[in-house]
Scaffold this motif. Structure first.
Motif, mmCIF file in Angstrom:
data_model
loop_
_atom_site.group_PDB
_atom_site.id
_atom_site.type_symbol
_atom_site.label_atom_id
_atom_site.label_comp_id
_atom_site.label_asym_id
_atom_site.label_seq_id
_atom_site.Cartn_x
_atom_site.Cartn_y
_atom_site.Cartn_z
ATOM 1 N N LEU A 206 0.815 -1.211 0.000
ATOM 2 C CA LEU A 206 0.000 0.000 0.000
ATOM 3 C C LEU A 206 0.850 1.263 0.000
ATOM 4 N N TRP A 207 1.953 1.231 0.742
ATOM 5 C CA TRP A 207 2.805 2.410 0.813
ATOM 6 C C TRP A 207 3.342 2.807 -0.557
ATOM 7 N N THR A 208 3.824 1.828 -1.325
ATOM 8 C CA THR A 208 4.457 2.164 -2.606
ATOM 9 C C THR A 208 3.438 2.772 -3.580
ATOM 10 N N ILE A 209 2.249 2.190 -3.633
ATOM 11 C CA ILE A 209 1.207 2.734 -4.510
ATOM 12 C C ILE A 209 0.855 4.156 -4.084
ATOM 13 N N PHE A 210 0.772 4.365 -2.787
ATOM 14 C CA PHE A 210 0.430 5.684 -2.249
ATOM 15 C C PHE A 210 1.519 6.703 -2.580
ATOM 16 N N GLU A 211 2.776 6.309 -2.494
ATOM 17 C CA GLU A 211 3.874 7.231 -2.802
ATOM 18 C C GLU A 211 3.791 7.723 -4.243
ATOM 19 N N VAL A 212 3.499 6.812 -5.165
ATOM 20 C CA VAL A 212 3.362 7.211 -6.569
ATOM 21 C C VAL A 212 2.174 8.148 -6.744
ATOM 22 N N TYR A 213 1.082 7.855 -6.053
ATOM 23 C CA TYR A 213 -0.111 8.694 -6.161
ATOM 24 C C TYR A 213 0.171 10.109 -5.660
ATOM 25 N N ILE A 214 0.884 10.228 -4.548
ATOM 26 C CA ILE A 214 1.233 11.550 -4.024
ATOM 27 C C ILE A 214 2.084 12.307 -5.040
ATOM 28 N N ALA A 215 3.011 11.602 -5.674
ATOM 29 C CA ALA A 215 3.843 12.241 -6.700
ATOM 30 C C ALA A 215 2.988 12.724 -7.872
ATOM 31 N N ILE A 216 2.007 11.912 -8.261
ATOM 32 C CA ILE A 216 1.120 12.290 -9.363
ATOM 33 C C ILE A 216 0.328 13.547 -8.995
ATOM 34 N N LEU A 217 -0.259 13.555 -7.806
ATOM 35 C CA LEU A 217 -1.079 14.688 -7.377
ATOM 36 C C LEU A 217 -0.267 15.967 -7.281
ATOM 37 N N ASN A 218 1.013 15.834 -6.937
ATOM 38 C CA ASN A 218 1.875 17.000 -6.817
ATOM 39 C C ASN A 218 2.632 17.324 -8.101
ATOM 40 N N LYS A 219 2.281 16.581 -9.181
ATOM 41 C CA LYS A 219 2.889 16.802 -10.495
ATOM 42 C C LYS A 219 4.425 16.715 -10.444
ATOM 43 N N LEU A 220 4.898 15.734 -9.698
ATOM 44 C CA LEU A 220 6.329 15.509 -9.586
ATOM 45 C C LEU A 220 6.797 14.558 -10.677
ATOM 46 N N GLN A 221 8.080 14.582 -10.934
ATOM 47 C CA GLN A 221 8.652 13.673 -11.922
ATOM 48 C C GLN A 221 8.717 12.265 -11.336
ATOM 49 N N ILE A 222 8.254 11.280 -12.104
ATOM 50 C CA ILE A 222 8.293 9.880 -11.681
ATOM 51 C C ILE A 222 9.060 9.099 -12.743
ATOM 52 N N ARG A 223 10.052 8.358 -12.288
ATOM 53 C CA ARG A 223 10.841 7.527 -13.203
ATOM 54 C C ARG A 223 10.845 6.099 -12.684
ATOM 55 N N ILE A 224 11.210 5.190 -13.558
ATOM 56 C CA ILE A 224 11.214 3.784 -13.185
ATOM 57 C C ILE A 224 12.617 3.214 -13.277
ATOM 58 N N ALA A 225 12.958 2.404 -12.294
ATOM 59 C CA ALA A 225 14.231 1.675 -12.290
ATOM 60 C C ALA A 225 13.882 0.201 -12.188
ATOM 61 N N PRO A 226 13.645 -0.448 -13.320
ATOM 62 C CA PRO A 226 13.171 -1.836 -13.264
ATOM 63 C C PRO A 226 14.266 -2.812 -12.871
ATOM 64 N N MET A 227 13.887 -3.778 -12.059
ATOM 65 C CA MET A 227 14.771 -4.918 -11.855
ATOM 66 C C MET A 227 14.757 -5.753 -13.135
ATOM 67 N N ILE A 228 15.616 -6.724 -13.205
ATOM 68 C CA ILE A 228 15.774 -7.487 -14.447
ATOM 69 C C ILE A 228 14.461 -8.115 -14.896
#
Length: 312
Positions: A206-228
């Motif tokens: 739940l925390w990780t999904i919420f962190e992304v949502y907060i970033a979206i609402l605040n119009k912050l830059q979101i990037r992905i660092a995928p594992m293999i």
């Protein structure tokens, strides 16, 4: 990240003041300045070297949950002792100050060039293998063409003072602390284990999904660092779409993979989960949150043109 049982917050960098008792947990002051972060270079090399020296059993399969238990005691032992027990003084974080300090603070004192103002807020889970996690961050730096010595990560495992976090009562205002740190750092990097939400550790928290949502609402830059595994899934999905119908096939496959069930996601601390869900309801409810997060991940796969049609 997902705080482990006990809540969260670090009263030192970016916070200030002492934690105050409040009911079942403490209330930490909100950060007043940009929090610190540990460099990717340090995490990849010196950190793992030092951990291996202190814990010979450390290997590429060790998770942060396991490492945390080695440093601060197992969950059951902490519950019995009323907090961290038999703490291993890694980097001097136990004896640095009265009541202990965060690993980030201790690393900064011992390796000052490896701790600076955080440039990225890392969204991740304690169940990740340490080795896979740091490799993903190093690969992120390579992809972004930045020096790993100049990328400083806010990571809850390091930044939160676990002597406070891991008290049985936890921290009452953990959600507010996390929201503030996300906003103050300004860029969120998602370390993703699997793209398929049904098999992903990331999407079960739940925390990780919420962190992304907060970033979206605040119009912050979101990037992905995928594992293999996540990177391989994205490549296979794109290849399948290109060979069999393009956009429509990709859009359908992506919708199937990114079935994020916010209500089924969990947090280690039930009080944190309840606080997050209350906050989500105040922000419009779980469905808008899930929809926004799916759209964000669709755009972060690196297959933007294909993803866009399926997320209108």
């Amino acid at each position: 990240g997902d705080p482990q049982p006990g809540g969260g917050g670090d009263p030192q960098p970016g916070g200030g003041g002492d934690p105050q008792p409040s009911g079942g947990g403490v209330v930490l002051p909100l950060p007043k300045e940009k929090p610190k972060g540990v460099s990717v270079d340090f995490l990849c090399f010196e950190f793992q070297k030092q951990v291996k020296a202190v814990f010979p059993e450390y290997n590429n399969e060790t998770t942060f949950e396991e490492l945390g238990a080695w440093i601060w005691g197992s969950y059951n032992d902490r519950q019995k002792a009323g907090g961290p027990v038999n703490v291993v003084d890694l980097f001097g974080h136990k004896t640095m100050r009265k009541g202990g300090a965060s690993l980030c603070d201790a690393i900064g004192r011992k390796y000052p060039c490896s701790v600076r103002d955080a440039t990225i807020f890392v969204s991740w889970a304690w169940r990740y293998r340490v080795h896979d996690f740091v490799v993903a961050l190093f690969a992120y730096c390579v992809f972004q063409k930045v020096n790993p010595k100049s990328v400083f990560c806010w990571i809850c495992f390091f930044n939160n003072n676990q002597h406070v976090w891991l008290q049985p009562g936890g921290v009452s205002n953990a959600v507010e602390i996390f929201e503030s740190n996300v906003r103050m750092v300004g860029t969120v990097v998602v370390v993703l284990d699997k793209l398929d939400a049904r098999l992903s550790i990331y999407f079960s928290r739940l925390w990780t999904i919420f962190e992304v949502y907060i970033a979206i609402l605040n119009k912050l830059q979101i990037r992905i660092a995928p594992m293999i595994a996540a990177a391989e899934e994205a490549v296979k999905l794109g290849a399948r779409a290109i060979g069999h119908g393009g956009n429509n096939v990709f859009a359908k496959s992506l919708r199937e993979l990114l079935k994020i069930d916010m209500m089924a996601a969990s947090a280690s601390n039930p009080e944190d989960a309840a606080s997050i869900r209350r906050q989500v309801e105040q922000l419009g409810g779980s469905q808008p949150m899930s929809d926004a997060v799916v759209k964000a991940f669709a755009s972060m796969t690196g297959l933007d043109d294909l993803a866009r049609e399926g997320c209108q």
